[in-house]
Design an enzyme around this catalytic site. Structure first.
Site, PDB file in Angstrom:
ATOM      1  N   SER A   1       0.886  -1.068  -0.173  1.00 47.18           N
ATOM      2  CA  SER A   1       0.100  -0.096   0.019  1.00 47.18           C
ATOM      3  C   SER A   1       0.710   1.227  -0.207  1.00 47.18           C
ATOM      4  O   SER A   1       1.690   1.470   0.646  1.00 47.18           O
ATOM      5  CB  SER A   1      -1.044   0.012   1.078  1.00 47.18           C
TER       6      SER A   1
ATOM      7  N   LYS B   1      -1.603  -1.424  -4.355  1.00 48.50           N
ATOM      8  CA  LYS B   1      -2.497  -0.177  -3.933  1.00 48.50           C
ATOM      9  C   LYS B   1      -2.102   1.100  -3.853  1.00 48.50           C
ATOM     10  O   LYS B   1      -1.008   1.228  -3.069  1.00 48.50           O
ATOM     11  CB  LYS B   1      -3.278  -1.086  -2.629  1.00 48.50           C
TER      12      LYS B   1
ATOM     13  N   LYS C   1      -3.388   5.103  -2.457  1.00 48.52           N
ATOM     14  CA  LYS C   1      -4.220   6.021  -1.780  1.00 48.52           C
ATOM     15  C   LYS C   1      -4.709   6.982  -2.948  1.00 48.52           C
ATOM     16  O   LYS C   1      -3.931   7.564  -3.445  1.00 48.52           O
ATOM     17  CB  LYS C   1      -3.670   6.568  -0.591  1.00 48.52           C
TER      18      LYS C   1
ATOM     19  N   ASP D   1      -7.453   3.033  -2.873  1.00 48.96           N
ATOM     20  CA  ASP D   1      -8.188   3.161  -1.674  1.00 48.96           C
ATOM     21  C   ASP D   1      -8.189   4.247  -1.375  1.00 48.96           C
ATOM     22  O   ASP D   1      -7.528   5.385  -1.197  1.00 48.96           O
ATOM     23  CB  ASP D   1      -7.095   2.491  -0.534  1.00 48.96           C
TER      24      ASP D   1
ATOM     25  N   GLU E   1     -11.414   0.680  -3.203  1.00 50.98           N
ATOM     26  CA  GLU E   1     -11.448   0.254  -1.597  1.00 50.98           C
ATOM     27  C   GLU E   1     -12.140   1.176  -1.109  1.00 50.98           C
ATOM     28  O   GLU E   1     -11.887   2.644  -1.115  1.00 50.98           O
ATOM     29  CB  GLU E   1     -10.255  -0.269  -1.059  1.00 50.98           C
TER      30      GLU E   1
ATOM     31  N   ASP F   1     -13.898  -1.835   3.572  1.00 50.94           N
ATOM     32  CA  ASP F   1     -12.909  -1.702   4.629  1.00 50.94           C
ATOM     33  C   ASP F   1     -13.617  -1.483   5.755  1.00 50.94           C
ATOM     34  O   ASP F   1     -13.949  -2.037   6.582  1.00 50.94           O
ATOM     35  CB  ASP F   1     -11.757  -1.046   4.104  1.00 50.94           C
TER      36      ASP F   1
ATOM     37  N   LYS G   1      -9.346  -6.358   8.318  1.00 50.71           N
ATOM     38  CA  LYS G   1      -8.199  -5.926   9.379  1.00 50.71           C
ATOM     39  C   LYS G   1      -8.694  -6.729  10.598  1.00 50.71           C
ATOM     40  O   LYS G   1      -9.600  -6.175  11.225  1.00 50.71           O
ATOM     41  CB  LYS G   1      -8.115  -4.698   9.574  1.00 50.71           C
TER      42      LYS G   1
ATOM     43  N   GLY H   1      -3.896  -3.848   6.859  1.00 54.73           N
ATOM     44  CA  GLY H   1      -2.759  -3.565   7.938  1.00 54.73           C
ATOM     45  C   GLY H   1      -2.980  -2.127   8.401  1.00 54.73           C
ATOM     46  O   GLY H   1      -3.741  -1.317   7.729  1.00 54.73           O
TER      47      GLY H   1
END
Length: 362
Positions: free
Chosen positions: A131, A156, A158, A183, A208, A233, A257, A285
């Site tokens: 990520s 992934k 952001k 995400d 996400e 998520d 998670k 995570g």
């Protein structure tokens, strides 16, 4: 039973930016249980601020100290702990810290590695993805290439409202065929459906949590519009909500998670729900140290977890971790340790370096 806690402040290897802020230092709370010569550990995954979810370090520690410690005095099984802690509403991250402490303890009593103790079908390894936080696009492209060279199986990135195209377009131009996801960390609203439709052209594995942190209804409406699969998520806080989300078509993928859903017991139930609904699951995570990371990798080593997760080696976020053994990644695969329990313990010298407070809870 003796239960100690340590508050640590660990500098990040580099700033980690999402739609709700930048993390420069990780404020960590670690628990150490000592009983009959067995030491067990767990990590509280909350942060200083309640931006990812409603809990933060202060609220979670309050719940643990004043309520949950009483429930683990007799070292119940993790399943029993889940049952007897139900009278406390919410506070999943606080509960997870105590539940995973019990999992480490009981797997050590059973002399089994945690990944075998918790999984009906242990695969024996975790597929690793990475990520990447929001950064200058040239820096992001360089980090993606470095990640691919290291063997990560999924990238992934952001994104945030208004910047999705400027982030994703150059990535796809440079890397047209890589497994890519994005995400949003709940940065969009129901008014942004037209904006989100632009994401379809980037051929993502999934998008996400684009909408509200506690929503599944609007996500189900968005899922009917987008060809990109929705991954939930923050919205998935229990097996019951996961079941409802799949039933109404709010997602095809879930990011589990363990700390967010109350621990490993619920994580397993949610993974089974995803599988039964022909969906997909992976393990996320929260910038954990090697203690929390050990639980994530153990859970990700289940056959029910079919997508690569955010389960990178320790070196990903910290120049120096607080554990005595570090995970290694080969060809995008990380294997949990075969020692009983999580397989790691605290490195005392590093603990001393980053410790800001310690105390005894029982």
């Amino acid at each position: 039973m003796n239960l100690k806690y340590y508050r640590l402040k660990i500098p990040m290897k580099s700033p980690f930016t999402t739609s709700f802020g930048t993390t420069l230092d990780k404020d960590v709370i670690i628990f150490e249980l000592n009983h009959d010569g067995i030491k067990a550990f767990s990590e509280l995954i909350t942060s200083e601020d309640p931006f990812y979810g409603p809990e933060d370090n202060t609220t979670a520690f309050h719940i643990i100290k004043n309520y949950l410690v009483k429930l683990i005095q007799n070292l119940p099984s993790p399943e029993k702990f889940n049952e007897i802690s139900n009278f406390i509403r919410g506070n999943n991250m606080a509960k997870a810290a105590m539940e995973m402490l019990l999992y480490d303890y009981h797997s050590k009593v059973a002399e089994k590695p945690l990944f075998e103790f918790i999984n009906e079908k242990p695969r024996g390894y975790a597929n690793a993805g990475i990520s990447l936080g929001i950064d200058k696009i040239n820096v992001t492209l360089e980090k993606i290439q470095q990640s691919l060279d290291k063997g990560y199986k999924r990238i992934k990135v952001k994104i945030r409202k208004g910047g999705e195209v400027s982030i994703l377009a150059p990535i796809r131009d440079h890397f047209p065929d890589i497994p890519l996801s994005a995400d949003a960390n709940s940065d969009y609203t129901v008014k942004d459906f037209k904006t989100l439709e632009k994401i379809d052209k980037f051929d993502l594995i999934y998008l996400e949590q684009p909408l509200y942190h506690d929503d599944i209804i609007y996500h189900s409406k968005l899922a009917k519009i987008l060809s990109t699969p929705i991954c939930l998520d923050e919205s998935i806080t229990s097996p019951e909500i996961a079941e409802n989300a799949f039933e109404i078509g709010a997602c095809r993928v879930v990011n589990i998670k363990p700390g967010r859903v109350g621990g490993l017991y619920n994580s397993n139930l949610i993974a089974k729900i995803a599988s039964n609904n022909k969906g997909h699951a992976w393990i996320g995570g929260m910038l954990e140290t090697g203690i929390g990371r050990s639980f994530n990798i153990a859970m990700a080593s289940s056959e029910l977890i079919d997508y690569p997760g955010d389960t990178s080696p320790n070196e990903r976020y910290f120049s120096q971790d607080i554990v005595d053994r570090l995970f290694e990644m080969n060809d995008g695969i990380i294997k949990p340790f075969n020692s009983p329990g999580i397989g790691v313990k605290i490195n005392e010298s590093v603990l001393t370096q980053f410790k800001v407070e310690e105390g005894v809870l029982s």
